[in-house]
Design an enzyme around this catalytic site. Structure first.
Site, mmCIF file in Angstrom:
data_model
loop_
_atom_site.group_PDB
_atom_site.id
_atom_site.type_symbol
_atom_site.label_atom_id
_atom_site.label_comp_id
_atom_site.label_asym_id
_atom_site.label_seq_id
_atom_site.Cartn_x
_atom_site.Cartn_y
_atom_site.Cartn_z
ATOM 1 N N GLY A 12 43.511 -33.644 26.878
ATOM 2 C CA GLY A 12 44.845 -34.209 26.710
ATOM 3 C C GLY A 12 45.751 -33.802 27.857
ATOM 4 C CG ASP A 13 48.726 -32.118 27.427
ATOM 5 O OD1 ASP A 13 49.442 -32.879 26.774
ATOM 6 O OD2 ASP A 13 48.281 -31.043 26.991
ATOM 7 C CE LYS A 16 46.095 -39.484 27.109
ATOM 8 N NZ LYS A 16 46.114 -38.032 27.324
ATOM 9 N N GLY A 40 52.336 -36.574 23.574
ATOM 10 C CA GLY A 40 53.594 -36.548 24.313
ATOM 11 C C GLY A 40 53.353 -37.183 25.666
ATOM 12 C CG HIS A 41 51.572 -40.515 26.141
ATOM 13 N ND1 HIS A 41 50.938 -41.613 25.630
ATOM 14 C CD2 HIS A 41 50.714 -39.494 25.970
ATOM 15 C CE1 HIS A 41 49.743 -41.259 25.177
ATOM 16 N NE2 HIS A 41 49.598 -39.972 25.367
ATOM 17 C CD GLN A 225 46.169 -36.819 20.463
ATOM 18 O OE1 GLN A 225 45.636 -37.806 20.006
ATOM 19 N NE2 GLN A 225 47.456 -36.623 20.385
ATOM 20 C CB THR A 240 43.247 -34.165 17.611
ATOM 21 O OG1 THR A 240 44.286 -34.634 16.751
ATOM 22 C CG2 THR A 240 42.520 -35.338 18.268
ATOM 23 N N GLY A 307 56.157 -27.541 23.562
ATOM 24 C CA GLY A 307 56.750 -26.603 24.526
ATOM 25 C C GLY A 307 55.864 -25.404 24.831
ATOM 26 C CB VAL A 419 50.757 -37.434 45.505
ATOM 27 C CG1 VAL A 419 49.311 -37.530 45.952
ATOM 28 C CG2 VAL A 419 51.497 -38.744 45.813
ATOM 29 N N GLY A 420 52.693 -37.052 42.427
ATOM 30 C CA GLY A 420 54.037 -36.725 41.949
ATOM 31 C C GLY A 420 54.317 -37.519 40.693
HETATM 32 P P1 IMP Z 1 46.607 -31.678 16.060
HETATM 33 O O1 IMP Z 1 46.263 -32.962 16.739
HETATM 34 O O2 IMP Z 1 48.096 -31.434 15.952
HETATM 35 O O3 IMP Z 1 45.908 -31.527 14.753
HETATM 36 O O4 IMP Z 1 46.067 -30.483 16.994
HETATM 37 C C1 IMP Z 1 44.676 -30.246 17.185
HETATM 38 C C2 IMP Z 1 44.392 -29.752 18.605
HETATM 39 O O5 IMP Z 1 44.642 -30.815 19.531
HETATM 40 C C3 IMP Z 1 45.271 -28.589 19.056
HETATM 41 O O6 IMP Z 1 44.539 -27.785 19.954
HETATM 42 C C4 IMP Z 1 46.397 -29.269 19.823
HETATM 43 O O7 IMP Z 1 46.988 -28.420 20.786
HETATM 44 C C5 IMP Z 1 45.620 -30.404 20.493
HETATM 45 N N1 IMP Z 1 46.445 -31.575 20.791
HETATM 46 C C6 IMP Z 1 46.890 -32.510 19.931
HETATM 47 N N2 IMP Z 1 47.603 -33.458 20.578
HETATM 48 C C7 IMP Z 1 47.592 -33.120 21.877
HETATM 49 C C8 IMP Z 1 48.130 -33.740 23.055
HETATM 50 O O8 IMP Z 1 48.751 -34.806 23.037
HETATM 51 N N3 IMP Z 1 47.895 -33.082 24.221
HETATM 52 C C9 IMP Z 1 47.171 -31.921 24.280
HETATM 53 N N4 IMP Z 1 46.649 -31.336 23.220
HETATM 54 C C10 IMP Z 1 46.851 -31.919 22.014
#
Ligand code: IMP
Length: 432
Positions: A12-13, A16, A40-41, A225, A240, A307, A419-420
């Protein structure tokens, strides 16, 4: 297109949101198919930063219709809040521009309480969820006890009855754990208002998409994710509860595979993870700090939703190779290349050494993965700021070599790097 699926190839992160925002310019529809407001996009546009949790990133393009699929779990209160926040900054949102599946599942306030309770009960073994009620909502879905967005189309008393019954059912679990329960009637109140607000947006998404595809529309599926958080293909149980991988797009929207033209993977130029679970290339110290940043910028490695500081490490090619395989990726895109500037040397984990044996793909058990020692290949770094580069040939040769080597090791072309954070901070690589 007709259908292009864009997925996260790591934990994730991966960035995207910014890639979807860029690709949405040539799409008619952008559809999210999994997850909820755990995502969180972030999209940066003309100095403004848009943080989207539920609504597809395509909403920032006025000609694009955004679709929320049946594979999602939706907190109606948070969705209404997100719509209102976007409207406040001038984004036009109407039922012509946002379509919500009648088959998505609803996250109730009790699911959120249960998520917290479960994490608490796990103690040191906690998953580190986002505490948004995601797991408990999917658990009710597969247990055939959930309530769905389509239930908001019922008359208000009937919806209220279902909602209260669902909350009461979760209350029993909270009670069994000796925890505070929710006043079901009170907890349901704001959802009734949200249902009123959302009703015009709800319809059969599968048929909507089928007709759109038949009419020649181009659909971009926006993964949330990442592959390594997939309920089936990730490092279970540190995952997840949905299917962020390419297959999830088909079931999470109700579209057939023959419409799919491309599957694109987005990966960061290094690795990050939030929450618990194995991460073989995780680093402590100066290099991790370099990747993470100070938190002063929105693109620093702190969770958009929670956060939390993200765990950081070298790029894990073993995991990327796995993501290429599991999703059948036609192409990879690398984000945050600019963050690698200023490091003397860069490392790529090309294999794992587990008890003396070399693995090109992740091992089958988490126990083995916990013992995995990355086998690193070291490449020279570069000192130049690359954030103004727009052509592949503008990049320092060490950066070009890094990209080429990752593509070669993963057996997937890399046609774009970022690149940014801004929409135009992209470098196309015509050679792939
Ligand atoms: P849940 O989706 O809130 O049940 O979290 C399960 C796992 O997925 C945890 O390790 C979260 O930190 C991770 N996770 C869920 N959504 C994201 C995301 O959008 N980005 C990164 N990690 C995520």
């Amino acid at each position: 297109m007709p259908i292009t699926i864009l997925i996260g190839a790591q934990w994730g992160d991966e960035g995207k949101g910014r890639v979807v925002d860029w690709m949405a310019a040539s799409a008619d529809i952008v559809a999210r198919y999994a997850g909820g407001d755990n995502a969180g996009h972030t999209v940066a546009l003309d100095g403004e930063v848009y943080k989207l949790h539920l609504i597809p990133s395509g909403i920032l393009h006025s000609k694009v219709v955004s679709v929320m699929g049946n594979g999602m779990v939706i907190n109606p209160d948070n969705l209404v809040r997100e719509i209102q926040a976007l409207r406040k900054i001038g984004v036009d949102i109407s039922p012509e521009r946002l379509v919500i599946s009648s088959r998505a599942h609803i996250i109730t306030p009790a699911h959120i309480a249960l998520d917290k309770a479960k994490e608490l009960a796990l103690g040191d073994d906690k998953i580190g969820t986002t505490l948004r009620g995601i797991g408990p909502a999917y658990l009710d879905k597969t247990g055939r006890a959930g309530i769905r967005t389509g239930d908001m189309l019922l008359d208000v008393e009937e919806f209220a009855e279902r909602l209260v019954a669902a909350i009461e059912m979760s209350n029993e679990e909270l009670r069994a754990q000796g925890l505070d329960t929710l006043d079901a009637l009170q907890a349901a109140q704001s959802y009734l208002q949200a249902a009123d607000f959302l009703r015009p947006y709800i319809r059969d998404v599968s048929i909507y998409l089928y007709e759109a595809l038949k009419a020649g529309k181009k659909v971009l599926c926006e993964g949330a994710q990442g592959t390594l958080l997939d309920i089936d293909h990730g490092s279970y149980p540190f995952v997840t509860s949905s299917s962020p991988t390419a297959g999830g797009a088909l079931t999470g929207l109700g579209v057939g595979p023959l419409f799919v033209d491309n599957v694109l993977g987005v990966a960061k130029a290094f690795s990050t993870r939030v929450g618990g679970g194995p991460m073989p290339t995780e680093l402590d110290g100066a290099i991790a700090e370099h990747f993470r940043g100070s938190g002063a910028n929105f693109w620093d490695e702190f969770g958009t939703t929670t956060g939390r500081p993200r765990r950081c490490g070298w790029l894990d090619v073993v995991m990327l190779r796995y993501a290429v395989g599991v999703n059948g990726l036609s192409e990879l895109m690398l984000t945050k290349m600019d963050i690698l500037s200023g490091l003397d040397e860069l490392k790529l984990a090309t294999a794992y050494n587990i008890d003396g044996e070399l693995f090109a793909f992740p091992p089958v058990t988490n126990e083995q993965l916990e013992r995995a020692k990355p086998v690193y290949e070291t490449l020279p770094g570069w000192s130049e700021d690359i954030s103004n580069c727009r052509r592949f040939d503008d990049l320092p040769s060490a950066a070009r070599d890094y990209i080429k080597r990752v593509a070669q090791l993963c057996d997937a072309p890399i046609n774009m790097v970022s690149v940014g954070p801004e929409r135009d901070q992209l470098v196309m690589n015509p050679a792939g």
